[in-house]
Design a protein around this motif. Sequence first.
Motif, PDB file in Angstrom:
ATOM      1  N   TYR A   3     -56.696 -59.736 -63.039  1.00 49.58           N
ATOM      2  CA  TYR A   3     -57.170 -59.520 -64.392  1.00 49.58           C
ATOM      3  C   TYR A   3     -57.300 -60.854 -65.116  1.00 49.58           C
ATOM      4  O   TYR A   3     -56.498 -61.756 -64.923  1.00 49.58           O
ATOM      5  N   CYS A   4     -58.297 -60.932 -65.957  1.00 48.88           N
ATOM      6  CA  CYS A   4     -58.554 -62.135 -66.742  1.00 48.88           C
ATOM      7  C   CYS A   4     -57.458 -62.292 -67.793  1.00 48.88           C
ATOM      8  O   CYS A   4     -57.122 -61.333 -68.494  1.00 48.88           O
ATOM      9  N   ARG A   9     -59.513 -57.938 -68.758  1.00 50.76           N
ATOM     10  CA  ARG A   9     -60.361 -57.057 -67.948  1.00 50.76           C
ATOM     11  C   ARG A   9     -60.217 -57.437 -66.487  1.00 50.76           C
ATOM     12  O   ARG A   9     -59.884 -58.564 -66.150  1.00 50.76           O
ATOM     13  N   MET A  11     -61.149 -58.723 -62.996  1.00 50.96           N
ATOM     14  CA  MET A  11     -62.118 -59.709 -62.537  1.00 50.96           C
ATOM     15  C   MET A  11     -62.791 -59.197 -61.257  1.00 50.96           C
ATOM     16  O   MET A  11     -62.195 -58.444 -60.499  1.00 50.96           O
ATOM     17  N   CYS A  24     -64.835 -63.485 -64.119  1.00 52.32           N
ATOM     18  CA  CYS A  24     -64.893 -62.637 -65.295  1.00 52.32           C
ATOM     19  C   CYS A  24     -66.091 -63.110 -66.106  1.00 52.32           C
ATOM     20  O   CYS A  24     -66.135 -64.262 -66.550  1.00 52.32           O
ATOM     21  N   TYR A  26     -68.207 -62.580 -69.443  1.00 54.92           N
ATOM     22  CA  TYR A  26     -68.019 -61.999 -70.772  1.00 54.92           C
ATOM     23  C   TYR A  26     -69.114 -62.529 -71.682  1.00 54.92           C
ATOM     24  O   TYR A  26     -69.227 -63.733 -71.906  1.00 54.92           O
TER      25      TYR A  26
END
Length: 135
Positions: A3-4, A9, A11, A24, A26
Motif C-alpha cells: 500500500y502507498c 491505496r 499499489m 501508485c 494518483y
Amino acid sequence: MVYCGLCHRKMQGQRSNGEAYYRCRYAQEYALANKIDHLRNVYLRELDVVTDLDAALAGAFVPDRISDTVAMMAAAQDPDPVEEEPIRQARARLADCDARLTKYRAALDAGADPVVVTGWISEVQGCSAGRRSRC
C-alpha cells in the motif's frame, strides 16, 4: 499486497526489464481535492524491500518463535465470516427449492401425473430464479 504510504491505496505490481516494482498512480486533481501531497506516480522497487522482508519473516519463523507466529496468524484469520442477510436468504431459498424438487421427482417416480409434477417443477424453478418473492 503493498500500500502507498501517501494515499493508503493498494499499489499495482508490475515488471519492467525483468524487475518487479510497485506503482501508485494518483491524478493531480484528486491530490489537490483531497489535500494530499502526492506525486503523479510513486514507484517502489521490490528489491528495495525484499531483504528487510526476508529478515522479518526469517525472524518470525525461528524454531523458538514458530508456535507464537502460527498462533498469531491463526488468530488474525476470520474463521466464520458474517454472511450478509441477502446471501443467507438466497441460500435458504435455494436449499428449499432443492428439497422440493427432490420430493417432486420422488412423486413422479411413484407414478404421479407428469403434467401436475411439471407444473410444480416450473413453480420451483421460478422461485429459485428469484422471480417470486415468496413461494
